[in-house]
Design a protein around this motif. Structure first.
Motif, mmCIF file in Angstrom:
data_model
loop_
_atom_site.group_PDB
_atom_site.id
_atom_site.type_symbol
_atom_site.label_atom_id
_atom_site.label_comp_id
_atom_site.label_asym_id
_atom_site.label_seq_id
_atom_site.Cartn_x
_atom_site.Cartn_y
_atom_site.Cartn_z
ATOM 1 N N ASN A 214 77.138 21.298 -2.939
ATOM 2 C CA ASN A 214 75.971 21.530 -3.559
ATOM 3 C C ASN A 214 75.529 22.750 -3.658
ATOM 4 O OD1 ASN A 214 73.286 19.998 -3.830
ATOM 5 N ND2 ASN A 214 72.522 21.260 -2.022
ATOM 6 N N ASN A 215 76.421 23.771 -4.261
ATOM 7 C CA ASN A 215 76.221 24.811 -4.614
ATOM 8 C C ASN A 215 75.882 25.799 -3.419
ATOM 9 O OD1 ASN A 215 76.140 27.260 -6.542
ATOM 10 N ND2 ASN A 215 73.809 27.029 -6.582
ATOM 11 N N SER A 216 76.645 25.647 -2.117
ATOM 12 C CA SER A 216 76.573 26.353 -1.097
ATOM 13 C C SER A 216 75.015 26.250 -0.466
ATOM 14 C CB SER A 216 77.156 27.469 -1.335
ATOM 15 O OG SER A 216 78.346 27.892 -1.379
ATOM 16 N N SER A 217 74.250 25.108 -0.847
ATOM 17 C CA SER A 217 72.983 25.156 -0.293
ATOM 18 C C SER A 217 72.914 23.736 0.600
ATOM 19 C CB SER A 217 72.122 25.115 -1.305
ATOM 20 O OG SER A 217 71.884 23.731 -2.217
ATOM 21 N N SER B 34 60.922 30.811 -3.208
ATOM 22 C CA SER B 34 61.895 31.396 -2.764
ATOM 23 C C SER B 34 61.822 32.609 -1.784
ATOM 24 C CB SER B 34 63.019 31.772 -3.781
ATOM 25 O OG SER B 34 64.229 32.321 -3.130
ATOM 26 N N THR C 277 69.790 20.572 -4.856
ATOM 27 C CA THR C 277 69.313 21.866 -4.996
ATOM 28 C C THR C 277 67.923 21.899 -5.255
ATOM 29 O OG1 THR C 277 71.457 22.522 -5.924
ATOM 30 C CG2 THR C 277 69.689 24.009 -6.272
ATOM 31 N N SER D 151 65.278 24.319 1.345
ATOM 32 C CA SER D 151 66.582 24.416 0.924
ATOM 33 C C SER D 151 67.209 25.749 1.419
ATOM 34 C CB SER D 151 66.642 24.317 -0.528
ATOM 35 O OG SER D 151 68.016 24.500 -0.880
ATOM 36 N N GLN E 287 69.977 28.338 1.152
ATOM 37 C CA GLN E 287 71.197 28.822 0.217
ATOM 38 C C GLN E 287 71.849 29.820 0.810
ATOM 39 O OE1 GLN E 287 71.648 27.911 -3.311
ATOM 40 N NE2 GLN E 287 73.667 28.808 -2.643
ATOM 41 N N TRP E 288 73.145 29.455 1.068
ATOM 42 C CA TRP E 288 74.068 30.358 1.426
ATOM 43 C C TRP E 288 74.994 31.171 0.348
ATOM 44 C CZ3 TRP E 288 76.763 30.993 6.561
ATOM 45 C CH2 TRP E 288 75.995 30.077 7.569
ATOM 46 N N THR E 289 75.227 32.293 0.653
ATOM 47 C CA THR E 289 76.178 33.219 -0.301
ATOM 48 C C THR E 289 77.446 32.515 -0.676
ATOM 49 O OG1 THR E 289 77.048 34.440 1.339
ATOM 50 C CG2 THR E 289 75.100 35.276 0.146
ATOM 51 N N VAL F 125 72.733 33.206 4.709
ATOM 52 C CA VAL F 125 71.605 32.572 4.083
ATOM 53 C C VAL F 125 71.085 33.597 3.553
ATOM 54 C CG1 VAL F 125 69.592 31.218 4.527
ATOM 55 C CG2 VAL F 125 71.510 30.600 5.777
#
Length: 267
Positions: free
Chosen positions: A152-155, A29, A250, A91, A93-95, A20
């Motif tokens: 979902n864009n790795s999120s 963020s 996202t 949210s 967010q994973w790399t 994450v």
């Protein structure tokens, strides 16, 4: 194992599973724990994520009673916290996440008492606030929560229940990879913990479970062959009352924030 070989294996785990990288609340963020750099820095930035030396195998060799299952291997308390109101969505967010690693995404909260920064992780009692498992079983191995995360864009979006009482909590965010779960010990748990300072008018203080008691190696959601048609049961306790599924989306980033230290006063 040689140091060079260890470094190579370590790097492959980091690149292969991700972590994450940031946590977004209401457009703000906050930086997550950067496993690629933080373990090697003399002075680590103030973050709410719990520190860990690697993001490789998150599943302890000695089973689900091992303290490493709580917040990851050798995890240590995050030094900051992220402010969030009950009812807000977070949210994560994973790399990245491998498309071969299919399984559920599960989120828990545990009240830290007076301080998430100093709490003994083995005393944290977690209650479940979100779970998504097998989304579509029309194909084998099916479409899973982790596949939804990738799309979902790795999120991943998780909502803090409006009913939860204000206080300091640890969010335990977990992905379980089931591609090898047809044999006992084959499931792979990847968990990360984040300190939250929750505000609001809720009063619920749900009973929780020690993380070392969440699962056993023979639970139907842990020991399972996903390459055969199945009805999947997500492991762990039931969702608490007031937990609400969140449509994945996202979360737009509008600014950057810095984790706080609850109770600290400025000079």
């Amino acid at each position: 194992m040689s140091r060079l070989l260890f470094a190579s294996v370590f790097a492959s785990h980091v690149l292969g599973h991700g972590h994450v990288s940031n946590i977004v609340v209401n457009g703000v963020s906050y930086q997550g724990w950067d496993v690629n750099s933080f373990p090697y820095m003399e002075e680590v930035p103030l973050v709410a994520s719990w520190g860990t030396p690697n993001t490789g195998g998150g599943w302890p060799d000695s089973g689900y009673s091992d303290p490493d299952i709580i917040c990851h291997i050798d995890a240590v308390n995050g030094e900051g916290s992220i402010p969030v109101a009950a009812g807000d969505s977070i949210s994560l967010q994973w790399t990245q996440w491998p498309d071969t690693h299919h399984g559920p995404v599960i989120d828990y909260l545990a009240n830290c008492g007076s301080s998430c920064q100093t709490v003994d992780k083995t005393t944290l009692e977690f209650f479940k606030i979100s779970e998504v498992g097998l989304v579509d079983d029309t194909t084998v191995p099916g479409f899973w929560a982790t596949d939804e995360l990738i799309e979902n864009n790795s999120s991943w979006l998780v909502q803090i229940p409006e009913t939860v009482a204000p206080g300091d909590y640890v969010l335990r965010h977990e992905l379980i990879a089931l591609q090898g779960a047809h044999t006992e010990g084959g499931a792979q748990n990847y968990m990360q913990c984040i300190n939250l300072q929750i505000t609001g008018s809720g009063s619920a203080q749900p009973e929780g479970v020690l993380a070392t008691d969440l699962y056993t190696s023979t639970d139907s959601g842990i020991l399972v062959d996903i390459f055969k048609p199945l009805t999947y049961t997500i492991p762990g306790p039931s969702l608490i009352a007031g937990a609400t599924p969140v449509a994945q989306a996202t979360s737009a980033i509008t600014s950057s924030g810095t984790a706080i230290v609850p109770g600290a006063t400025s000079a």
